[in-house]
Write a protein that holds these residues in place. Structure first.
Motif: not given
Length: 361
Positions: A222-223, A225-227, A229-230
Motif C-alpha cells: 500500500l505504501t 502503491e501510493k508512492a 501513483a505520485d
C-alpha cells in the motif's frame, strides 16, 4: 638432353626451385588481384558521393527525362526495336555493326514514377541532350531523391518566393532551421519520451514485485502503491508537456513548404524539413562540388541510415563493429595468453601440438 644438363635439371628439381617460383608467382598474382579489387572498390565507392551533372533528354512522344548518368554501355537492339527506327538511326547503327549506345539515368522521383532508374538509348532521343543550370537534385528523408525544379517557397500556404533566385535564397535561409527543428522534435520523442515510458514501466514492475513478495493487502504494497501513483502522475505531467512541445514544433514545421516540379510539369509540395540536402549540380563550382562531396562523406560516417539502409550513414554499423572487436579482444586475449603459456611450458610433443603450431604459423 645432354648428361650435364640432365644433372643440372635434377639438382634444380631436388632444390625445389620450380615449385618455389610457381608458388611465388601464384602469391604475386593473388596479391595483384586483391589490390586491384580493393582499388576498384575504393574508386567506385568514393566517386559515389561526388555530385554528378543532370542530363535532360526528350524522347519520342514528347516525354522528357532528367537525371544523373550512372552507367553507359553498348548493346544490340531487339528486332522489334530495329523495325521502328528512323532512317538516320538505322543508317547510324549499320555503321556501328548493329550496336547501339545507351545511358542509365537516375531519375529519382520514386513516389511519382514508381522507379528510380531508366535506360535511354540514343535512338529514343529526339533532341540534343542538355544540362539545365536550374535543375535541382534534392535528397529527401523518404522516397529517395527528387530530381526537378523548385517552383515556390511557401509559408502558411502562401508563396513568399517564386523566382529562381528568390526561391534559392529563401530555401538556403529557411531549410537549416527547419532541419534543426525536426531533429530536436525527433530527439525529444526518441530520448525524453522513451525515458518517461521506461520510468513508468519500471514503477509498474517494482510494484508488481512487492505484490508478489508481500501480497496486495500488505502495508509495504500500500505504501509503495501510493508512492508509485505520485511518481506516475509527475511522469505523466512531464510526458504531457513534452508531447505538447513536440506537437507545437511539428505544427511550426508544417508551415514551411516548397513546391517542386519534375521535368514534365507534375508538382509535389514538400515540407522543408523533409529535405536533407539540395543543390544545382549543373551550376556548381568546383569548390561547391567539393563541399557537397565532403558533406556526404561526413553524413555517411556520422549519421544513421535511412530509406531501408540504402541512404544516409553507417554510424550504427561502425559503432557495433568497434564494440564487438573490443569485447572479443577482452574475451580472447586471456585465453590466448593461457594457451600460449600451456603450449610453451607444459604441453607434451605430439601430433595435436604440431597441428596447432602449424595452424598458428
Amino acid at each position: 638432353m645432354k648428361r650435364h644438363e640432365a644433372r643440372a635439371y635434377a639438382r634444380l628439381r631436388a632444390g625445389g626451385g620450380p615449385l618455389v617460383w610457381v608458388m611465388g608467382s601464384g602469391l604475386a598474382l593473388a596479391i595483384i588481384m586483391i589490390v586491384g579489387l580493393l582499388a576498384l572498390v575504393v574508386v567506385n565507392g568514393t566517386m559515389t558521393f561526388w555530385p554528378k551533372r543532370l542530363l535532360s533528354v526528350e524522347l519520342d512522344g514528347g516525354r522528357r527525362l532528367l537525371g544523373e548518368v550512372t552507367r553507359t554501355e553498348s548493346y544490340r537492339p531487339e528486332p522489334e526495336d530495329l523495325a521502328n527506327l528512323r532512317p538516320a538511326d538505322a543508317e547510324r547503327l549499320l555503321g556501328q555493326s548493329g550496336l547501339e549506345h545507351r545511358r542509365l539515368l537516375r531519375t529519382g522521383n520514386f513516389d511519382l514514377y514508381g522507379n528510380d532508374f531508366q535506360w535511354v538509348a540514343d535512338h529514343e532521343i529526339t533532341e540534343e541532350a542538355t544540362y539545365p543550370a536550374d535543375a535541382w537534385f534534392i535528397e529527401r528523408r523518404e522516397w529517395g531523391p527528387f530530381v526537378g525544379y523548385m517552383k515556390e517557397i511557401r509559408i502558411d500556404g502562401a508563396a513568399v518566393a517564386s523566382s529562381p533566385a528568390g526561391v534559392e535564397a529563401r530555401f538556403h535561409s529557411l531549410q537549416p532551421e527547419a532541419r534543426d527543428r525536426f531533429a530536436r522534435s525527433a530527439t525529444m520523442e526518441r530520448e525524453e519520451v522513451g525515458e518517461i515510458n521506461d520510468a513508468i514501466e519500471g514503477l509498474r514492475l517494482r510494484l508488481r514485485g512487492i505484490e508478489l513478495e508481500h501480497g496486495k493487502e500488505s502495508e509495504d504494497y500500500l505504501t509503495a502503491e501510493k508512492a508509485s501513483a505520485d511518481q506516475q502522475r509527475e511522469l505523466e505531467a512531464r510526458y504531457q508537456r513534452i508531447t505538447e512541445e513536440i506537437a507545437r514544433m511539428r505544427t511550426d514545421d508544417a508551415r514551411y513548404t516548397v513546391l517542386l516540379a519534375e521535368i514534365n510539369g507534375e508538382t509535389k509540395e514538400l515540407d522543408l524539413s523533409e529535405i536533407v540536402r539540395a543543390y544545382r549540380p549543373n551550376a556548381m563550382s568546383r569548390w561547391e562540388q567539393s563541399r557537397t562531396y565532403l558533406g556526404r562523406w561526413w553524413e555517411f560516417l556520422s549519421d544513421e541510415p535511412r530509406e531501408a539502409n540504402t541512404e544516409g550513414g553507417v554510424l550504427p554499423a561502425i559503432f557495433g563493429t568497434v564494440v564487438m572487436i573490443l569485447v572479443m579482444s577482452l574475451a580472447v586475449a586471456p585465453l590466448g595468453v593461457i594457451a600460449a603459456l600451456y603450449m610453451r611450458e607444459y604441453a607434451k610433443q605430439g601430433v595435436a601440438l604440431s597441428a596447432v603450431r602449424i595452424a598458428v604459423n
